[in-house]
Design a protein around this motif. Structure first.
Motif, PDB file in Angstrom:
ATOM      1  N   ASP A 183       0.808  -1.225   0.000  1.00  0.00           N
ATOM      2  CA  ASP A 183       0.000   0.000   0.000  1.00  0.00           C
ATOM      3  C   ASP A 183       0.839   1.272   0.000  1.00  0.00           C
ATOM      4  N   ASN A 184       2.149   1.086   0.056  1.00  0.00           N
ATOM      5  CA  ASN A 184       3.011   2.259  -0.122  1.00  0.00           C
ATOM      6  C   ASN A 184       2.738   2.920  -1.460  1.00  0.00           C
ATOM      7  N   VAL A 185       2.266   2.125  -2.410  1.00  0.00           N
ATOM      8  CA  VAL A 185       1.958   2.706  -3.723  1.00  0.00           C
ATOM      9  C   VAL A 185       0.446   2.738  -3.953  1.00  0.00           C
ATOM     10  N   SER A 186      -0.303   3.019  -2.909  1.00  0.00           N
ATOM     11  CA  SER A 186      -1.747   3.264  -3.041  1.00  0.00           C
ATOM     12  C   SER A 186      -2.012   4.727  -2.725  1.00  0.00           C
ATOM     13  N   PRO A 190      -4.244  10.669   4.977  1.00  0.00           N
ATOM     14  CA  PRO A 190      -3.138  10.739   5.949  1.00  0.00           C
ATOM     15  C   PRO A 190      -3.234   9.670   7.043  1.00  0.00           C
ATOM     16  N   ARG A 191      -4.441   9.356   7.487  1.00  0.00           N
ATOM     17  CA  ARG A 191      -4.580   8.357   8.565  1.00  0.00           C
ATOM     18  C   ARG A 191      -4.142   6.976   8.089  1.00  0.00           C
ATOM     19  N   CYS A 192      -4.588   6.564   6.914  1.00  0.00           N
ATOM     20  CA  CYS A 192      -4.199   5.247   6.393  1.00  0.00           C
ATOM     21  C   CYS A 192      -2.722   5.222   6.016  1.00  0.00           C
ATOM     22  N   ARG A 193      -2.203   6.350   5.526  1.00  0.00           N
ATOM     23  CA  ARG A 193      -0.762   6.426   5.207  1.00  0.00           C
ATOM     24  C   ARG A 193       0.055   6.191   6.487  1.00  0.00           C
ATOM     25  N   ARG A 194      -0.426   6.765   7.574  1.00  0.00           N
ATOM     26  CA  ARG A 194       0.259   6.572   8.858  1.00  0.00           C
ATOM     27  C   ARG A 194       0.232   5.105   9.257  1.00  0.00           C
ATOM     28  N   GLU A 195      -0.893   4.436   9.039  1.00  0.00           N
ATOM     29  CA  GLU A 195      -1.012   3.008   9.382  1.00  0.00           C
ATOM     30  C   GLU A 195       0.008   2.187   8.587  1.00  0.00           C
ATOM     31  N   ILE A 197       2.842   3.253   7.293  1.00  0.00           N
ATOM     32  CA  ILE A 197       4.203   3.561   7.768  1.00  0.00           C
ATOM     33  C   ILE A 197       4.474   2.826   9.080  1.00  0.00           C
ATOM     34  N   LEU A 198       3.475   2.782   9.978  1.00  0.00           N
ATOM     35  CA  LEU A 198       3.645   2.050  11.239  1.00  0.00           C
ATOM     36  C   LEU A 198       3.845   0.561  10.970  1.00  0.00           C
ATOM     37  N   TYR A 199       3.092   0.046   9.984  1.00  0.00           N
ATOM     38  CA  TYR A 199       3.235  -1.375   9.625  1.00  0.00           C
ATOM     39  C   TYR A 199       4.660  -1.644   9.158  1.00  0.00           C
ATOM     40  N   GLU A 200       5.184  -0.715   8.328  1.00  0.00           N
ATOM     41  CA  GLU A 200       6.547  -0.864   7.816  1.00  0.00           C
ATOM     42  C   GLU A 200       7.560  -0.895   8.961  1.00  0.00           C
ATOM     43  N   GLN A 201       7.321  -0.017   9.959  1.00  0.00           N
ATOM     44  CA  GLN A 201       8.290   0.110  11.042  1.00  0.00           C
ATOM     45  C   GLN A 201       8.175  -1.011  12.064  1.00  0.00           C
ATOM     46  N   TRP A 202       6.937  -1.374  12.420  1.00  0.00           N
ATOM     47  CA  TRP A 202       6.720  -2.255  13.567  1.00  0.00           C
ATOM     48  C   TRP A 202       6.075  -3.587  13.196  1.00  0.00           C
ATOM     49  N   GLY A 203       5.672  -3.759  11.946  1.00  0.00           N
ATOM     50  CA  GLY A 203       5.041  -5.008  11.549  1.00  0.00           C
ATOM     51  C   GLY A 203       3.560  -5.025  11.927  1.00  0.00           C
ATOM     52  N   PRO A 204       2.845  -6.147  11.596  1.00  0.00           N
ATOM     53  CA  PRO A 204       1.402  -6.172  11.860  1.00  0.00           C
ATOM     54  C   PRO A 204       1.103  -6.242  13.363  1.00  0.00           C
TER      55      PRO A 204
END
Ligand code: SF4
Ligand code: SF4
Length: 204
Positions: A183-186, A190-195, A197-204
């Motif tokens: 979804d980095n390329v969706s 801003p709220r979903c973009r933050r989700e 980025i958090l997934y990228e950093q911390w995983g599911p």
């Protein structure tokens, strides 16, 4: 006391033989002066549908209505001339400075107030995850144009510009799928973009 009376009499006699100061409207058309503030109207090509004019309108004469159906959205902006006070604030604070202009039309008489309007319609950009309205397509294009090459630092703008260039097709996302790094390329709000980025950093 007598002098003013004589002067008034002289003016009355003169006015009998001079042109009238008043105009014969509505029997003859009236041409307002150049800076006259008449009915505001949108300029379709210049308006980006941002809604800033509605926020500054002191009479709340401008409506902004978003309609989203099946992942496709349209925004309609409507100026209600029967509420407008012709102050010109919408034109003064227009984001593009040319999206709304004050014409020299002044006749607002109508038998149906619903016809006393000026509208413009714009396509919306919708978050592919939650369906939230992000902005209008024209608004994002305008921002991208202002940013120049820096626009490619933002994924949403990059996708929009790539679509405009025909490099990618508009993506269709399965709403049942959970957010993941793809979804980095969706196009996301801003709220979903933050989700993501958090997934990228911390995983599911
Ligand atoms: S571009 Fe100007 S006229 Fe159009 S919505 Fe924005 S502020 Fe209003
Ligand atoms: S001229 Fe003034 S009152 Fe009329 S729509 Fe613009 S901001 Fe609102």
């Amino acid at each position: 006391m007598r002098t003013p009376k004589v002067r008034e009499l002289g003016e009355a006699l003169r006015s009998l033989f001079s042109r009238p100061y008043t105009v014969r409207y509505p029997y003859e058309p009236v041409v307002p002066p150049e800076a006259f503030r008449g009915k505001p109207k949108f300029v379709e090509e210049e308006c980006i549908g941002c809604g800033a004019c509605a926020q500054v309108c002191p009479a709340r004469a401008i409506d902004v209505v978003n309609v989203v159906e099946g992942g496709v959205g349209r925004r309609t902006l409507t100026i209600h001339h029967d509420h407008c006070i012709f102050c010109g604030q919408c034109h003064r604070f227009c984001t593009t400075e040319k999206g709304v202009i004050l014409t020299n039309e002044f006749e607002t008489g109508t038998y149906d107030r619903r016809q006393a309007i000026a509208t413009v319609e714009k396509e919306l950009v919708i978050c592919q995850e939650c369906g939230e309205v992000i902005a209008t397509v024209d608004q994002l294009r305008w921002v991208a144009q202002k940013l120049g090459p820096k626009a490619f630092g933002n994924m949403g703008l990059t996708l929009l510009l790539s679509e405009d260039l025909g490099l990618v097709s508009p993506a269709v996302r399965d709403p049942r799928r959970a957010l993941d790094r793809g979804d980095n390329v969706s196009i996301l709000c801003p709220r979903c973009r933050r989700e993501v980025i958090l997934y990228e950093q911390w995983g599911p």
